[in-house]
Write an enzyme that holds these catalytic residues in place. Structure first.
Site, PDB file in Angstrom:
ATOM      1  CG  ASP A   1     -39.941  44.609 -28.482  1.00  0.00           C
ATOM      2  OD1 ASP A   1     -40.177  44.799 -29.684  1.00  0.00           O
ATOM      3  OD2 ASP A   1     -40.679  44.975 -27.547  1.00  0.00           O
TER       4      ASP A   1
ATOM      5  CG  ASP B   1     -24.666  39.963 -17.053  1.00  0.00           C
ATOM      6  OD1 ASP B   1     -25.356  39.985 -18.092  1.00  0.00           O
ATOM      7  OD2 ASP B   1     -23.989  38.984 -16.701  1.00  0.00           O
TER       8      ASP B   1
ATOM      9  CD  GLU C   1     -16.634  40.612 -13.198  1.00  0.00           C
ATOM     10  OE1 GLU C   1     -16.462  40.905 -12.013  1.00  0.00           O
ATOM     11  OE2 GLU C   1     -17.372  39.683 -13.581  1.00  0.00           O
ATOM     12  CD  GLU C   2     -20.687  41.670 -17.924  1.00  0.00           C
ATOM     13  OE1 GLU C   2     -20.647  41.225 -19.075  1.00  0.00           O
ATOM     14  OE2 GLU C   2     -20.927  40.975 -16.930  1.00  0.00           O
TER      15      GLU C   2
ATOM     16  CG  ASP D   1     -18.996  42.731 -11.045  1.00  0.00           C
ATOM     17  OD1 ASP D   1     -19.772  42.688 -12.020  1.00  0.00           O
ATOM     18  OD2 ASP D   1     -18.750  41.737 -10.333  1.00  0.00           O
TER      19      ASP D   1
ATOM     20  CG  LEU E   1     -26.372  42.404 -12.021  1.00  0.00           C
ATOM     21  CD1 LEU E   1     -26.855  43.651 -11.302  1.00  0.00           C
ATOM     22  CD2 LEU E   1     -27.416  41.982 -13.027  1.00  0.00           C
ATOM     23  CG  ASP E   2     -20.464  40.276  -7.434  1.00  0.00           C
ATOM     24  OD1 ASP E   2     -19.669  39.595  -8.111  1.00  0.00           O
ATOM     25  OD2 ASP E   2     -20.624  40.105  -6.209  1.00  0.00           O
TER      26      ASP E   2
ATOM     27  CD  GLU F   1     -15.723  40.118  -8.962  1.00  0.00           C
ATOM     28  OE1 GLU F   1     -14.661  39.474  -9.009  1.00  0.00           O
ATOM     29  OE2 GLU F   1     -16.797  39.659  -9.374  1.00  0.00           O
TER      30      GLU F   1
END
Ligand code: AHM
Ligand code: MG
Length: 336
Positions: free
Chosen positions: A63, A69, A92-93, A115, A117-118, A274
């Site tokens: 898969d 993130d 942020e992504e 954000d 996943l910081d 952030e």
């Protein structure tokens, strides 16, 4: 001991503290809490289901798997998009903001920046990471698509901010401008419970947090400040995940610094996703958040969604010291 208070109960109880109390912000915070539980589940399973590492990989069953993130980003968008309380998001992504359509013809008043996943460099090695979010009331007319002006608001306009740290425990910390409270996830029942009431940051402490490996890339004021910390025998603590470093500082005190440096003359961290949300939280705990030159982060003018800034944040006396060193060595501030 009284009965444990869940995050949902606490948010509802505090609704009356909020100047525009209509339940919408309450619902939004609850949705973010739900997204955090989903992200937490995946962060905990990351090693097992092979979603660490690069995007577009295949897992052992063939898969297609998603980078963690991006997974976190998608969950935030999904929960905020279905909430009906949020009319636009910036992450942020993502390169640009996303306007969200009305849900059941309900026109939303809030935009959310995050954000997802910081601490991305820590994902693959099982070191704690986090989610950071900030909530603004839109400035454009309700019922119309959001505009960039809705996101280009200074941090002092935030109506709420928070973070989740996925560490030895998963803890959600948030503020709506009336103090800061923390909630620990009990995974056995899938609920966040109030665990840290009215957090106050120590005035100063014996800890400093900066990437000292870049010492020679910093200006003279910052180098001298680091020398000063060493002369005082302060303890260096640097996780490399801003959320986790600041979470520690909320309880133990200290200062977290990401300075201007030759590679990042404006600083590396993002103002919107952030620095502003973390600055609101730290100020609400009695701390300070400024650029390394002493300008208040929450007053900074926003002109770009991905604007960067230097930051010194944490115990108030220590943040003031950073400014003193910057001023004292201003004439020698040359980034090589
Ligand atoms: P990220 O959002 O891509 O993870 O980058 C931000 C992180 C912060 O959490 C952390 O404080 C900093 O970058 C660490 O950077 P460095 O490795 O340059 O010290
Ligand atoms: Mg980050």
């Amino acid at each position: 001991m009284g009965r444990l208070i869940t995050l949902d109960e606490f948010i509802i109880k505090r609704q009356k503290d909020f100047p525009f109390a209509s339940g919408e912000l309450t619902a939004l915070l609850r949705d973010i809490g739900l997204a955090a539980k989903m992200i937490n589940r995946e962060v905990n399973r990351a090693g097992l289901v092979n979603i660490i590492g690069l995007a577009d990989k295949q897992n052992s069953s063939g898969d297609k798997v998603q980078k963690l993130d991006l997974y976190a980003n998608d969950r935030m968008i999904e929960f905020l998009g279905n909430s009906g309380e949020c009319c636009g998001i910036a992450s942020e992504e993502l390169e640009d903001f996303i306007p969200l359509p009305d849900v059941e013809s309900k026109s939303a008043k809030y935009v959310v920046v995050f954000d997802p996943l910081d601490g991305s460099s820590n994902i693959d090695v099982n070191v704690s990471v986090g989610t950071i979010f900030g909530i603004y009331r839109r400035v454009s007319d309700v019922g119309t698509p959001v505009t960039k002006e809705d996101f280009f608001q200074p941090g002092k306009n935030l109506v709420a901010a928070g973070y989740v740290t996925y560490g030895t425990s998963t803890i959600l910390v948030y503020t709506t401008g009336k103090g800061v409270n923390g909630f620990t996830l009990d995974p056995s029942v899938g609920e966040f419970f109030l665990s840290h009431r009215d957090i106050r940051i120590p005035e100063k402490a014996k800890y400093y947090s900066v990437n000292q490996g870049y010492y020679l890339k910093y200006d003279f004021g910052m180098r001298r400040y680091i020398d000063h910390c060493n002369e005082l025998n302060l303890k260096l603590r640097y996780i490399g995940t801003m959320v986790s470093d600041i979470h520690r500082i909320l309880f133990q005190g200290g200062v977290f610094i990401y300075p201007n440096m030759s590679d990042y003359p404006m600083g590396k961290l993002r103002l919107l996703y952030e620095c502003n949300p973390m600055a609101m939280i730290v100020e609400q705990c009695g701390g300070k958040a400024t650029t390394c030159q002493g300008k208040r982060i929450l007053d900074a003018k926003v002109t770009d969604l991905h604007q960067r800034t230097s930051i010194a944040i944490g115990s108030p006396r220590m943040v003031e010291d950073v400014k003193s060193f910057s001023e004292k060595y201003k004439a020698m501030t040359v980034l090589e």
